[in-house]
Design a protein around this motif. Structure first.
Motif, mmCIF file in Angstrom:
data_model
loop_
_atom_site.group_PDB
_atom_site.id
_atom_site.type_symbol
_atom_site.label_atom_id
_atom_site.label_comp_id
_atom_site.label_asym_id
_atom_site.label_seq_id
_atom_site.Cartn_x
_atom_site.Cartn_y
_atom_site.Cartn_z
ATOM 1 N N THR A 2 0.838 -1.189 0.000
ATOM 2 C CA THR A 2 0.000 0.000 0.000
ATOM 3 C C THR A 2 0.875 1.241 0.000
ATOM 4 N N SER A 3 0.429 2.262 -0.724
ATOM 5 C CA SER A 3 1.181 3.508 -0.764
ATOM 6 C C SER A 3 0.527 4.514 0.178
ATOM 7 N N THR A 4 1.371 5.312 0.801
ATOM 8 C CA THR A 4 0.847 6.295 1.739
ATOM 9 C C THR A 4 0.218 7.461 0.977
ATOM 10 N N THR A 5 -1.029 7.757 1.263
ATOM 11 C CA THR A 5 -1.735 8.864 0.609
ATOM 12 C C THR A 5 -1.741 10.093 1.492
ATOM 13 N N VAL A 6 -1.840 9.837 2.793
ATOM 14 C CA VAL A 6 -1.872 10.939 3.761
ATOM 15 C C VAL A 6 -0.734 10.747 4.750
ATOM 16 N N GLU A 7 0.059 11.793 4.912
ATOM 17 C CA GLU A 7 1.165 11.722 5.857
ATOM 18 C C GLU A 7 1.072 12.932 6.786
ATOM 19 N N VAL A 8 0.806 12.672 8.045
ATOM 20 C CA VAL A 8 0.664 13.744 9.040
ATOM 21 C C VAL A 8 1.775 13.577 10.068
ATOM 22 N N ARG A 48 -9.991 19.363 8.367
ATOM 23 C CA ARG A 48 -9.924 20.599 7.575
ATOM 24 C C ARG A 48 -8.532 20.800 6.979
ATOM 25 N N LEU A 49 -7.527 20.364 7.716
ATOM 26 C CA LEU A 49 -6.158 20.424 7.163
ATOM 27 C C LEU A 49 -6.049 19.460 5.988
ATOM 28 N N LEU A 50 -6.623 18.268 6.164
ATOM 29 C CA LEU A 50 -6.545 17.274 5.091
ATOM 30 C C LEU A 50 -7.334 17.730 3.862
ATOM 31 N N ALA A 51 -8.376 18.540 4.095
ATOM 32 C CA ALA A 51 -9.180 19.044 2.970
ATOM 33 C C ALA A 51 -8.589 20.316 2.381
ATOM 34 N N GLY A 65 0.944 12.582 -2.046
ATOM 35 C CA GLY A 65 2.338 12.765 -2.443
ATOM 36 C C GLY A 65 2.718 14.214 -2.699
ATOM 37 N N ARG A 66 1.857 15.152 -2.328
ATOM 38 C CA ARG A 66 2.134 16.566 -2.601
ATOM 39 C C ARG A 66 2.082 17.382 -1.317
ATOM 40 N N ASP A 67 2.636 18.585 -1.422
ATOM 41 C CA ASP A 67 2.719 19.474 -0.268
ATOM 42 C C ASP A 67 1.613 20.536 -0.372
ATOM 43 N N PRO A 68 0.607 20.501 0.484
ATOM 44 C CA PRO A 68 -0.510 21.459 0.353
ATOM 45 C C PRO A 68 -0.126 22.916 0.626
ATOM 46 N N SER A 69 1.071 23.140 1.175
ATOM 47 C CA SER A 69 1.465 24.542 1.401
ATOM 48 C C SER A 69 1.933 25.194 0.099
ATOM 49 N N ASP A 70 2.208 24.380 -0.920
ATOM 50 C CA ASP A 70 2.585 24.898 -2.223
ATOM 51 C C ASP A 70 1.313 25.145 -3.044
ATOM 52 N N ARG A 74 -1.350 22.380 -3.997
ATOM 53 C CA ARG A 74 -2.650 22.448 -3.320
ATOM 54 C C ARG A 74 -3.793 22.355 -4.341
ATOM 55 N N LEU A 75 -3.605 23.042 -5.450
ATOM 56 C CA LEU A 75 -4.617 23.009 -6.515
ATOM 57 C C LEU A 75 -4.783 21.586 -7.036
ATOM 58 N N GLU A 76 -3.649 20.913 -7.228
ATOM 59 C CA GLU A 76 -3.694 19.543 -7.752
ATOM 60 C C GLU A 76 -4.348 18.598 -6.731
ATOM 61 N N ILE A 77 -4.054 18.815 -5.444
ATOM 62 C CA ILE A 77 -4.671 17.988 -4.395
ATOM 63 C C ILE A 77 -6.186 18.184 -4.428
ATOM 64 N N ARG A 78 -6.602 19.442 -4.532
ATOM 65 C CA ARG A 78 -8.048 19.737 -4.531
ATOM 66 C C ARG A 78 -8.760 19.098 -5.713
#
Lengths: 288, 299
Positions: A2-8, A48-51, A65-70, A74-78
């Motif tokens: 399994t690949s990690t989708t969410v990393e907190v 809310r952070l995950l969203a 696999g992306r950084d939401p602060s970028d 963030r656009l790609e995650i959304r």
């Protein structure tokens, strides 16, 4: 594999003087991850952070696999995210179809015919095909929850973030939700928060328990249940010093912690372990 | 251009295309919703009634000429302002802000869509004045309203354009207010305040000196031309040696002046989402247009 989708990792979030998140850490992979915790534990803030609705003050967060602060990430995650807030809010004069269609446009589905087909698909998926042209203000609470779920399923998101999706639903509807979510989670990552330990036991491959803004457990439901093994008892009488004991339907008393006299050791449930973790027992009785 | 730069340029282009498509899709939804909204429909009914009263029933002071040159469209414009404001504040009022924040579309795109959606009420305003002006154009000798007062006849196309331009200004103002003052009461107070302020501006002079139009036209305060509509009763007829409509300026300048104001309002509404050079230029161009056309139209 399994690949990690969410990393907190140690994320923190403050609202004024309130420390909503004090550094919880966990990973989530395809399948269902359940967040358990009492009110004020920080579950909603974390979702809310995950969203990507909120940004953490500190810590590391990676989604898909992306950084939401970028901004670009963030656009790609959304684009690959479905989100159902705890209180989604509705435009009451919209029909269910119009509302989901509106969200679909915000999700950049601009081809009208394809979008309408997708809106019909998700509404039928949650059994709202017959009422999709009724105004939302005429729908029941359960139907509205399903409208909220339907919009989160638009365009087949890879990551689904659901904040208490089964809250306020009757048992039959909750079962239908479980059925639907378990199907959805076969190919995507679902992170949901809930107060219902039964939902976690029935649905989740992984459970994260939060309290006071931190992670107090991260493992499988089976591992969580094991925490209470040897600590749950049935007795004929209520123990005088028991902090957590209740009378069951059969007229006996269920105790968590120290065994009262003449008590019988029983199989623990996920709820028993959850209560132990949250320290609802005297300090000397808390789980390690 | 390097491969990275090419990729970035490609991504920017795709994002822009996607943004434009989303604006158009949202504008279609918002435009049709606006036309179906009670505020707009009530405004439309009032506007049509005003035109009918000024024409068919030869109602009092206002002539059909004056009505079709903008005044009749004020109720429709007010309905548009309310409708656009309500649409602009809908996510906050209905608690969907958080849900929409998780979508890839930025709020700025919604503001653009709100601006584009004004094409719908502006088009309706155009149809209303065109249909109402038809009898005037066909039967040029037809007299409407109080025939003792000038002017009579049919407004030019540029004068007729003032009505839709007023709708555009009101709608843009509605969106601007939604972005800066998202308090529901504003939707209903704004049209009343505007009517009071601009009505006062439009009719800010009393009777002309000596009651003579040829003298009076020179005494009209310049300020009145800065309102959205102008009280044509105070301008002389051809019989008195003056042209219809803008006796003191070419027809079309007032419509341009209104478009300039709408451009400024739109740019400011978009600036709410962040400063951009292009928006600053658009705002400056709007100011130049409004000031230029506004000055040229003055007596």
């Amino acid at each position: 594999m399994t690949s990690t989708t969410v990393e907190v990792r140690g994320v923190q979030k403050r609202f004024g003087r309130t420390n909503a998140l004090a550094g919880p850490s966990f990973d989530a992979a395809p399948g269902i991850t359940g967040l358990l915790g009492p009110n004020g534990a920080g579950k909603t803030t974390l979702l809310r952070l995950l969203a990507t609705v909120l940004a953490p003050d500190a810590g590391r967060l990676r989604l898909l696999g992306r950084d939401p602060s970028d901004t670009g990430d963030r656009l790609e995650i959304r684009r690959r995210l479905g989100y159902m807030p705890q209180e989604p809010g509705f435009h009451r004069n919209f029909t269910a179809f119009e509302f989901v269609d509106y969200v679909a446009i915000l999700k950049e589905m601009t081809d009208r015919r394809a979008r309408h087909d997708e809106v019909r698909r998700v509404l039928e998926l949650v059994d709202l095909g017959d009422v999709m042209h009724r105004r939302i203000k005429t729908l029941s609470g359960g139907m509205r929850r399903r409208v909220a779920l339907a919009q989160s399923l638009l365009a087949g998101p890879e990551l689904l973030v659901l904040d208490e999706p089964t809250a306020g639903l009757d048992p039959e509807l909750r079962l239908r939700f479980r059925e639907l979510l378990s199907e959805l989670a076969q190919r995507r990552t679902v992170v949901l928060s809930t107060h219902q330990t039964e939902d976690v036991a029935a649905l989740c491959q992984k459970v994260v328990v939060m309290d006071k803004g931190v992670t107090v457990f991260d493992g499988t439901p089976r591992e969580l249940i094991e925490l209470a093994r040897g600590r749950v008892w049935l007795a004929d009488d209520r123990a005088g010093d028991a902090r957590l004991s209740w009378r069951t339907g059969e007229g006996r008393h269920r105790h968590i912690g120290v065994a009262p006299a003449g008590a019988e050791l029983v199989e623990p449930t996920l709820e028993d372990s959850y209560l132990l973790l949250l320290g609802k027992l005297p300090a000397g009785e808390r789980a390690a | 251009m390097s491969a990275v730069a090419e990729r970035q340029a490609g991504a920017t282009g795709r994002a822009r295309d996607r943004g434009a498509s989303t604006v158009w899709s949202l504008a279609r939804v918002e435009g049709w919703r606006l036309l179906r909204g009670p505020a707009f429909l009530i405004g439309l009914v009032f506007s049509v009634v005003l035109i009918i009263l000024s024409g068919e029933l030869a109602w009092g002071w206002f002539t059909a000429y004056e009505m079709l040159s903008g005044l009749a469209l004020v109720p429709l414009a007010s309905g548009t302002l309310i409708g656009v404001y309500l649409a602009g504040t809908r996510p906050a009022r209905h608690g969907t802000t958080e849900l929409y924040a998780a979508a890839p579309t930025r709020v700025e795109v919604s503001t653009w869509a709100g601006l584009v959606s004004l094409a719908w009420p502006v088009a309706v305003a155009g149809v209303v004045v065109a249909v109402a002006a038809l009898p005037l154009a066909v039967v040029r000798d037809l007299e409407f309203g109080d025939t003792t007062l000038p002017p009579r006849g049919v407004p030019s196309v540029l004068e007729l354009a003032q009505g839709p331009a007023i709708v555009l200004v009101y709608g843009t103002l509605g969106l601007l207010l939604a972005r800066f003052v998202p308090v529901l009461a504003v939707a209903f107070i704004a049209p009343i305040v505007l009517l009071w302020l601009l009505g006062g501006l439009a009719g800010s002079t009393g009777a002309g000196p000596n009651g003579s139009y040829d003298v009076y036209v020179y005494s009209v305060p310049r300020l009145r031309w800065l309102g959205p509509w102008v009280d044509y009763r105070l301008f002389p007829t051809e019989e008195l040696g003056f042209a219809h409509g803008f006796a003191t300026g070419r027809a079309g300048l007032h419509a341009l002046y209104l478009v300039g104001i709408a451009s400024v309002l739109a740019a400011v509404a978009l600036l709410r989402h962040g400063r951009r050079r292009s928006l600053g230029i658009a705002a400056a161009a709007g100011v130049a247009l409004a000031v230029g056309a506004g000055l040229l139209q003055l007596p």
